[in-house]
Design an enzyme around this catalytic site. Sequence first.
Site, PDB file in Angstrom:
ATOM      1  N   GLU A 139      28.551  64.966  28.037  1.00 48.59           N
ATOM      2  CA  GLU A 139      27.668  63.823  28.557  1.00 48.59           C
ATOM      3  C   GLU A 139      27.876  62.718  27.635  1.00 48.59           C
ATOM      4  O   GLU A 139      28.280  62.774  26.883  1.00 48.59           O
ATOM      5  CB  GLU A 139      25.882  64.355  28.250  1.00 48.59           C
ATOM      6  CG  GLU A 139      26.108  65.547  29.406  1.00 48.59           C
ATOM      7  CD  GLU A 139      24.232  65.608  28.732  1.00 48.59           C
ATOM      8  OE1 GLU A 139      23.120  65.691  29.997  1.00 48.59           O
ATOM      9  OE2 GLU A 139      23.825  66.721  28.052  1.00 48.59           O
TER      10      GLU A 139
ATOM     11  N   GLU B 257      21.930  76.634  30.587  1.00 50.90           N
ATOM     12  CA  GLU B 257      22.326  74.736  31.105  1.00 50.90           C
ATOM     13  C   GLU B 257      23.517  74.827  30.494  1.00 50.90           C
ATOM     14  O   GLU B 257      23.094  74.772  28.790  1.00 50.90           O
ATOM     15  CB  GLU B 257      21.480  74.125  31.439  1.00 50.90           C
ATOM     16  CG  GLU B 257      21.972  72.415  31.587  1.00 50.90           C
ATOM     17  CD  GLU B 257      21.617  71.126  31.359  1.00 50.90           C
ATOM     18  OE1 GLU B 257      20.034  71.562  31.654  1.00 50.90           O
ATOM     19  OE2 GLU B 257      21.704  69.914  30.910  1.00 50.90           O
TER      20      GLU B 257
END
Length: 255
Positions: free
Chosen positions: A142, A137
């Site tokens: 974020e 990932e």
Amino acid sequence: MKNFKISSIAILLIAANTLTSCSKVIFKDTFNKDQLNMDNWSYEEGDGCPDLCGWGNAERQIYSRDFVELENGKLVITAVKDGDKYYSGKINTKDKVEFKYGNIEIRAKVATGQGIWPALWMLGADISEVGWPASGEIDLMEYVGKEPHTLYTSLHTPASHGETINSKKTTLRDIEEGYHIYRTEWTEDHISFSVDGNLVYTFTPENYDEKEYPFRKPFYFLINLAVGGNFGGPEVDDAIFPAKFYVDYIKVTKL
């Protein structure tokens, strides 16, 4: 005649360079249509149950395509609270746009407020076969509203996932103000992240095996706006809704 020949050659070289430059674009979406381009994107919907309730992070939102729209040349994902339930949107390019290595550039404006969690990220295209975290990932960006002025860039691997050590927490005082450009350089040997042209983190593993660097294969994009959960929450300020996450464009070019 001589000058004409030189000018012609120059024109041909410019044309050749232009074609070469254009050919380097792997993927681009400017969201300038009336509707989401379904040749590129798919919706993810529901609460993740029964296989991944809360989307694996105890998140509160139920995803629905009704909260994904295109507006004034922007992708807009909106999170709302309706009664005792939260709704938001999530899209991905799985099986449609998958690639290996490149320069990734995304211009976006984060949603803000306690309990909100906008993200731009990628998963290995083989996730259906190998599962997570073996898929790998790449978290391009974020942001969690409970930590103002803070950006996360992270890598999840079989060797380090969840609360991964392959992560950088960067303080950016103006991150909540307007649009910012998030760039990621993904190569065979390293992955580096920058914001508005400033390098914030480079990941280079000690070993290039599937446990530490499962990034030598195709990946696909995900864009979503989560509510609450282990990372975004647990507390959620209901006064922030509706909260909106904007993406102006996304572009990938060859290295």
